[in-house]
Scaffold this motif. Structure first.
Motif, PDB file in Angstrom:
ATOM      1  N   ASP A  93      67.314 -12.806  21.509  1.00 38.64           N
ATOM      2  CA  ASP A  93      66.156 -13.451  20.873  1.00 38.64           C
ATOM      3  C   ASP A  93      65.933 -12.912  19.467  1.00 38.64           C
ATOM      4  OD1 ASP A  93      65.649 -14.829  23.254  1.00 38.64           O
ATOM      5  OD2 ASP A  93      64.319 -13.247  23.996  1.00 38.64           O
ATOM      6  N   ILE A  94      66.079 -11.599  19.326  1.00 39.57           N
ATOM      7  CA  ILE A  94      65.863 -10.942  18.037  1.00 39.57           C
ATOM      8  C   ILE A  94      66.848 -11.457  17.002  1.00 39.57           C
ATOM      9  CG2 ILE A  94      66.118  -8.719  16.845  1.00 39.57           C
ATOM     10  CD1 ILE A  94      64.861  -7.425  19.343  1.00 39.57           C
ATOM     11  N   HIS A  95      68.116 -11.513  17.348  1.00 33.58           N
ATOM     12  CA  HIS A  95      69.129 -12.018  16.417  1.00 33.58           C
ATOM     13  C   HIS A  95      68.828 -13.458  16.016  1.00 33.58           C
ATOM     14  CE1 HIS A  95      72.427  -9.048  15.940  1.00 33.58           C
ATOM     15  NE2 HIS A  95      71.891  -8.513  17.024  1.00 33.58           N
ATOM     16  N   GLU A  96      68.477 -14.276  16.972  1.00 35.33           N
ATOM     17  CA  GLU A  96      68.206 -15.685  16.672  1.00 35.33           C
ATOM     18  C   GLU A  96      66.997 -15.841  15.763  1.00 35.33           C
ATOM     19  OE1 GLU A  96      67.209 -19.884  19.040  1.00 35.33           O
ATOM     20  OE2 GLU A  96      67.607 -18.044  20.170  1.00 35.33           O
ATOM     21  N   THR A 109      72.117  -7.534   5.505  1.00 36.74           N
ATOM     22  CA  THR A 109      71.607  -6.223   5.911  1.00 36.74           C
ATOM     23  C   THR A 109      71.514  -6.078   7.427  1.00 36.74           C
ATOM     24  OG1 THR A 109      70.263  -6.179   3.882  1.00 36.74           O
ATOM     25  CG2 THR A 109      69.756  -4.534   5.571  1.00 36.74           C
ATOM     26  N   PHE A 110      70.853  -6.987   8.077  1.00 35.29           N
ATOM     27  CA  PHE A 110      70.512  -6.864   9.496  1.00 35.29           C
ATOM     28  C   PHE A 110      71.742  -6.623  10.363  1.00 35.29           C
ATOM     29  CE2 PHE A 110      69.421  -8.539  13.708  1.00 35.29           C
ATOM     30  CZ  PHE A 110      68.201  -7.920  13.945  1.00 35.29           C
ATOM     31  N   PHE A 123      63.150  -6.004  13.009  1.00 35.92           N
ATOM     32  CA  PHE A 123      62.612  -7.211  13.656  1.00 35.92           C
ATOM     33  C   PHE A 123      61.099  -7.147  13.783  1.00 35.92           C
ATOM     34  CE2 PHE A 123      61.049  -8.915  17.722  1.00 35.92           C
ATOM     35  CZ  PHE A 123      61.224 -10.276  17.473  1.00 35.92           C
ATOM     36  N   ARG A 124      60.558  -5.966  14.056  1.00 39.16           N
ATOM     37  CA  ARG A 124      59.108  -5.828  14.206  1.00 39.16           C
ATOM     38  C   ARG A 124      58.382  -6.323  12.953  1.00 39.16           C
ATOM     39  NH1 ARG A 124      59.012   0.395  16.590  1.00 39.16           N
ATOM     40  NH2 ARG A 124      60.630   0.060  18.166  1.00 39.16           N
ATOM     41  N   THR A 213      64.291   2.082   8.388  1.00 41.08           N
ATOM     42  CA  THR A 213      63.490   1.067   9.075  1.00 41.08           C
ATOM     43  C   THR A 213      62.305   1.645   9.835  1.00 41.08           C
ATOM     44  OG1 THR A 213      64.899   1.228  11.047  1.00 41.08           O
ATOM     45  CG2 THR A 213      65.480  -0.461   9.413  1.00 41.08           C
ATOM     46  N   GLY A 214      62.320   2.945  10.113  1.00 38.50           N
ATOM     47  CA  GLY A 214      61.363   3.534  11.032  1.00 38.50           C
ATOM     48  C   GLY A 214      60.022   3.910  10.427  1.00 38.50           C
ATOM     49  N   PRO A 215      59.278   4.789  11.119  1.00 42.52           N
ATOM     50  CA  PRO A 215      57.927   5.146  10.687  1.00 42.52           C
ATOM     51  C   PRO A 215      57.841   5.722   9.275  1.00 42.52           C
ATOM     52  CG  PRO A 215      58.299   5.850  12.944  1.00 42.52           C
ATOM     53  CD  PRO A 215      59.617   5.380  12.434  1.00 42.52           C
TER      54      PRO A 215
END
Length: 298
Positions: A93-96, A109-110, A123-124, A213-215
């Motif tokens: 789902d995330i990729h789509e 990038t992704f 994705f978030r 990508t993180g905090p």
């Protein structure tokens, strides 16, 4: 003229030094907090216009939730069943979704991230920018409906077009394990647009994830964000951890490098200001030495 590799090393070194500065000296921007007092005062007020979509987003590789998180996920769904739509996003789902909504980022990038947690983090930001709502990690349980929390955020800033909120976290800044946003918030646009800029190898996996990508990535970009029509609030620890959520062991992507870094961080926190400054200078010198040796070996 500097070569591209040299500029990349300079950027990585500069960001790492900025990270050290954030952690050691804990300087904070003039943030707008959401406290328990605000919650008690504004959560019962009726707002004329709901701006935060009542959607809860969670992610996992498949639709089969790990047994260790059954209680936390079930509590999130049970307490919010009446007011919220619930979406569990799998890796497919995330990729789509990213491919359809951020095609350029997806292509350049992704799909090139070396670690899957980087894709999940990215994705978030994408899903909250395009759909809005709440994102919550699976290791976070729910103590009551999030409706009163969203109602307080909307009542606190009735004139603001966009609203966002993040809980405070250690060792630095704010967390991306729980995020609230209106659809199309400018901060999330910035977060998506700068993912390519921060996409470098930061020597070890833990720092690479945190910085790309993180905090830490979120905290740095939020630190410099400013807008009169787009409010960003930081949720006080009591509101987040005591009133609305409870926690179980998480960090499923952490390795030994993360354990060592967190151990070093908690050790450093016990040092005096003078000793902290010495540690920063030594660590900065070590980083520069590593980059210089890498450059000579090529």
């Amino acid at each position: 003229m500097y070569c591209r590799a040299c500029l990349r090393r300079l950027f990585v070194g500069a960001v790492l030094l900025l990270l050290i500065y954030f952690i050691v000296f804990r300087r904070r921007s003039s943030r707008v907090f959401l406290t328990e007092r605000d919650l008690n005062h504004f959560s019962r007020q009726t707002v004329s216009q709901r701006r935060i979509p009542r959607i809860i987003h969670q992610t996992w590789r498949t639709h089969r939730v790990p047994e260790r998180w059954n209680r936390t996920v079930e509590s999130v769904r049970r307490y919010n069943a009446l007011q919220f739509e619930y979406r569990l996003w799998t890796d497919d789902d995330i990729h789509e979704f990213v491919r359809e909504n951020e095609a350029d980022f997806y292509q350049h990038t992704f799909v090139k991230y070396p670690l899957n947690i980087q894709r999940v983090d990215a994705f978030r930001y994408v899903v909250l920018y395009h759909l809005g709502g709440i994102y919550i990690d699976m290791d976070n349980g729910c103590s009551q409906s999030f409706e009163s929390l969203l109602g307080a955020l909307e009542a606190l800033d009735p004139q603001s077009t966009h609203l966002a909120a993040f809980p405070r976290t250690s060792p630095i800044g704010i967390s991306n394990g729980f995020m609230i946003s209106t659809q199309g918030h400018p901060l999330f646009y910035i977060l998506i647009s700068r993912l390519l800029l921060f996409n470098h190898n930061y020597l070890i996996d833990y720092l690479t994830v945190m910085m790309t990508t993180g905090p830490t990535y979120l905290s740095i970009n939020e630190f410099y964000f400013s807008s009169e029509s787009a409010i960003v609030r930081v949720i006080d620890e009591i509101v987040y951890s005591s009133i609305y959520t409870w926690h179980t062991p998480g960090n499923s992507w952490h390795g030994r490098d993360a354990q060592w870094i967190l151990y070093i961080y908690h050790t450093i926190r016990k040092l005096s200001r003078t000793k902290l400054t010495c540690v920063v200078l030594i660590f900065a010198f070590a980083i520069l030495l590593i980059f210089c040796r890498r450059r000579k070996s090529r």
